[in-house]
Design a protein around this motif. Sequence first.
Motif, PDB file in Angstrom:
ATOM      1  N   TYR A  24     -41.716 -54.224 -16.016  1.00 51.97           N
ATOM      2  CA  TYR A  24     -40.812 -55.531 -15.798  1.00 51.97           C
ATOM      3  C   TYR A  24     -39.568 -55.000 -14.963  1.00 51.97           C
ATOM      4  O   TYR A  24     -39.205 -53.930 -15.616  1.00 51.97           O
ATOM      5  CB  TYR A  24     -40.692 -56.072 -17.142  1.00 51.97           C
ATOM      6  N   GLY A  25     -39.214 -55.939 -14.270  1.00 54.36           N
ATOM      7  CA  GLY A  25     -37.921 -55.406 -13.579  1.00 54.36           C
ATOM      8  C   GLY A  25     -37.226 -56.808 -13.015  1.00 54.36           C
ATOM      9  O   GLY A  25     -37.694 -57.904 -12.972  1.00 54.36           O
ATOM     10  N   VAL A  26     -35.995 -56.194 -12.136  1.00 50.60           N
ATOM     11  CA  VAL A  26     -35.316 -57.485 -11.365  1.00 50.60           C
ATOM     12  C   VAL A  26     -35.963 -57.107  -9.972  1.00 50.60           C
ATOM     13  O   VAL A  26     -36.519 -56.153  -9.498  1.00 50.60           O
ATOM     14  CB  VAL A  26     -33.851 -57.378 -11.417  1.00 50.60           C
ATOM     15  N   GLY A  27     -35.801 -58.525  -9.241  1.00 47.63           N
ATOM     16  CA  GLY A  27     -36.194 -58.310  -7.984  1.00 47.63           C
ATOM     17  C   GLY A  27     -35.233 -59.468  -7.060  1.00 47.63           C
ATOM     18  O   GLY A  27     -34.499 -59.972  -7.552  1.00 47.63           O
ATOM     19  N   VAL A  28     -35.915 -59.586  -5.726  1.00 46.82           N
ATOM     20  CA  VAL A  28     -35.218 -60.387  -4.984  1.00 46.82           C
ATOM     21  C   VAL A  28     -36.209 -61.342  -4.317  1.00 46.82           C
ATOM     22  O   VAL A  28     -37.364 -60.948  -3.970  1.00 46.82           O
ATOM     23  CB  VAL A  28     -34.291 -59.752  -3.863  1.00 46.82           C
ATOM     24  N   ARG A  29     -35.833 -62.685  -4.343  1.00 48.91           N
ATOM     25  CA  ARG A  29     -36.857 -63.696  -3.780  1.00 48.91           C
ATOM     26  C   ARG A  29     -37.125 -63.440  -2.279  1.00 48.91           C
ATOM     27  O   ARG A  29     -38.268 -63.771  -1.882  1.00 48.91           O
ATOM     28  CB  ARG A  29     -36.712 -65.004  -4.147  1.00 48.91           C
ATOM     29  N   ASP A  30     -36.002 -63.206  -1.505  1.00 49.95           N
ATOM     30  CA  ASP A  30     -35.996 -63.053  -0.048  1.00 49.95           C
ATOM     31  C   ASP A  30     -35.390 -61.662   0.354  1.00 49.95           C
ATOM     32  O   ASP A  30     -34.040 -61.924   0.202  1.00 49.95           O
ATOM     33  CB  ASP A  30     -35.425 -64.391   0.604  1.00 49.95           C
ATOM     34  N   ARG A  31     -36.025 -61.009   0.859  1.00 50.14           N
ATOM     35  CA  ARG A  31     -35.218 -59.710   1.235  1.00 50.14           C
ATOM     36  C   ARG A  31     -34.315 -59.773   2.078  1.00 50.14           C
ATOM     37  O   ARG A  31     -33.409 -59.070   2.475  1.00 50.14           O
ATOM     38  CB  ARG A  31     -36.232 -58.623   2.010  1.00 50.14           C
ATOM     39  N   ARG A  32     -34.486 -60.919   3.045  1.00 52.85           N
ATOM     40  CA  ARG A  32     -33.441 -61.132   4.078  1.00 52.85           C
ATOM     41  C   ARG A  32     -32.114 -61.903   3.872  1.00 52.85           C
ATOM     42  O   ARG A  32     -31.198 -61.821   4.426  1.00 52.85           O
ATOM     43  CB  ARG A  32     -34.083 -61.811   5.486  1.00 52.85           C
ATOM     44  N   LYS A  33     -32.450 -62.828   2.901  1.00 47.47           N
ATOM     45  CA  LYS A  33     -31.300 -63.781   2.554  1.00 47.47           C
ATOM     46  C   LYS A  33     -30.810 -63.307   1.028  1.00 47.47           C
ATOM     47  O   LYS A  33     -29.599 -63.721   0.917  1.00 47.47           O
ATOM     48  CB  LYS A  33     -31.972 -65.168   2.335  1.00 47.47           C
ATOM     49  N   SER A  34     -31.545 -62.855   0.043  1.00 46.86           N
ATOM     50  CA  SER A  34     -30.861 -62.727  -1.221  1.00 46.86           C
ATOM     51  C   SER A  34     -29.777 -61.552  -0.900  1.00 46.86           C
ATOM     52  O   SER A  34     -30.085 -60.378  -0.743  1.00 46.86           O
ATOM     53  CB  SER A  34     -32.120 -62.206  -2.158  1.00 46.86           C
ATOM     54  N   SER A  35     -28.701 -61.895  -1.710  1.00 43.03           N
ATOM     55  CA  SER A  35     -27.517 -60.901  -1.483  1.00 43.03           C
ATOM     56  C   SER A  35     -27.611 -60.279  -2.879  1.00 43.03           C
ATOM     57  O   SER A  35     -26.958 -58.854  -2.841  1.00 43.03           O
ATOM     58  CB  SER A  35     -26.195 -61.662  -1.406  1.00 43.03           C
ATOM     59  N   PHE A  36     -28.410 -60.565  -4.066  1.00 42.32           N
ATOM     60  CA  PHE A  36     -28.288 -59.894  -5.176  1.00 42.32           C
ATOM     61  C   PHE A  36     -29.644 -60.182  -5.878  1.00 42.32           C
ATOM     62  O   PHE A  36     -30.404 -61.123  -5.447  1.00 42.32           O
ATOM     63  CB  PHE A  36     -27.041 -60.005  -6.038  1.00 42.32           C
ATOM     64  N   PHE A  37     -29.903 -59.442  -7.049  1.00 38.77           N
ATOM     65  CA  PHE A  37     -31.108 -59.666  -7.777  1.00 38.77           C
ATOM     66  C   PHE A  37     -31.137 -61.065  -8.484  1.00 38.77           C
ATOM     67  O   PHE A  37     -30.218 -61.434  -9.021  1.00 38.77           O
ATOM     68  CB  PHE A  37     -31.199 -58.721  -8.853  1.00 38.77           C
ATOM     69  N   ASP A  38     -32.155 -61.749  -7.854  1.00 39.37           N
ATOM     70  CA  ASP A  38     -32.317 -63.322  -8.089  1.00 39.37           C
ATOM     71  C   ASP A  38     -33.362 -63.862  -8.855  1.00 39.37           C
ATOM     72  O   ASP A  38     -33.773 -64.887  -8.726  1.00 39.37           O
ATOM     73  CB  ASP A  38     -31.903 -64.123  -6.910  1.00 39.37           C
TER      74      ASP A  38
END
Length: 496
Positions: free
Chosen positions: A397-411
Amino acid sequence: MDDTQLTRRALLGSAAAGAAGLALGGPLSRSALAARGDFRLGFESVARELSIGSLDVDGSVPGWLRGTLVRNGPGRYEVGDKSFEHWFDGLAMLHAFSFGRGRVGYANRFLRSSSYEAAERDGVIAFNEFATDPCRAIFNGTAAMFKLAPVPNANVNVARLGREFVAMTELPLPVKFDPETLRTVGAQGEALRLGNTGTAHPHRTRSGRSVTYEVELIPPSAYIVRSGGRELARIPVTKPAYMHSFSLTERFAVLTEQPFAVDPMKLVTDWEPYIRNFRWDGSAPTRMHVVDLERGGVRATLETDAFFTFHHVNAFDDGDRITVDLLAYDDATVIDALYLKKLRDLSVKRVPAATPRRLTLDLAKNRVTSRELWDGAVELPRVDYGAVNARPYRYVYGVGVRDRRKSSFFDQLVKLDVRSGEPRIWREDGCFPGEAVFVRAPAARREDDGVALSVVLDSRRRTSFLLVLDARTFTERARAVVPQPVPFGFHGELFR
Ligand code: CO
């Protein structure tokens, strides 16, 4: 909040929420920000220390969930007219979410570290942190020398060591606290020595022995692996690498020596903030040191291509083959990306994201092979530690980003099946979740029978909530709303 008892234990004048230097840079339209949410609220200081008997709960918290989830992370970034430089520097704040009979209580309190005391008393940054040096003024304008805190600003993790509860950072000097009141008791152990670092991610074996490592930065430099009081291995090195965590199998401890290393002489002559003395060399290998937990000593050192990592996920061995799962970055630029100036600059589009990677160490052939477990981003990994650490396992289980190009932080939150490579995702617009702590259900039959607990920043409502996810379906069971934002932190633990 009828039955809520809200006490304001302290009000920190200079660190009022919102004072966190939001000197905004970069072109991002209001509408884009509204759609994506403004994660920067998670890097603002918290002024109030609260103690709330019962939070507003939406949904139903399982009745079997008992104990206190204590989380650690920075709570304040400004001292007088100065600011810490980096996310990892902020003054440690503990947050406690207590569970019982379906209710959730909340309290938060600054750790009374030497740094915190100096900030309160003298309004100065008085000790070296990860990426910030003390104010030059307190050294009469001369170059700052390393100034070691008697009680470290232990803002990374918490653990129970025997009967004591401690906050930890990357120094071998944990800070004791009372899990009921979050009151700071004091440093546990001997004073810090210059150049002696440790880990905020100690392990324990199935038989309950603690395993940890230290790095001696000053020559004769070495990585030292200890179990209980015993030195298991001492691995000499000329340029010590930055190391954040390691992993255990049933027979071995595995250390990752990545090519992000320091010339020890720079540490004693240059007076740069600690981490700025480290240099990345992508042409050098990453070395995996395999230490024998029973006999001690180094069983093998294997080389593979350069990568950077903060977090090992898990590991296990089978004869001469060791499987090590970790979260790998291409290089160490993630450290630069986490300076507060960059994090608060909306023109900086993304934080480098780590991908889960499986390394197979073949001790007989002295060879490492590796593959991606999934091509999405994962950080702050958790497994069902008590059941699967050092063993074959299935879920992280972890944090992630939905869009590697647009996400500025773990979302988003991710549950990854490492066998199939299948992810499950939880996300909500405008929300930025922290580490998801897995808690096994009583009489669990599957590895994912339980809940995952994450503190989520709701940027639109300017609050945070404790999210309770059903770990199997990765869907929401409940949320308990904290009436102020909880700044982005690092790690936590459920104490029962
Ligand atoms: Co960590």
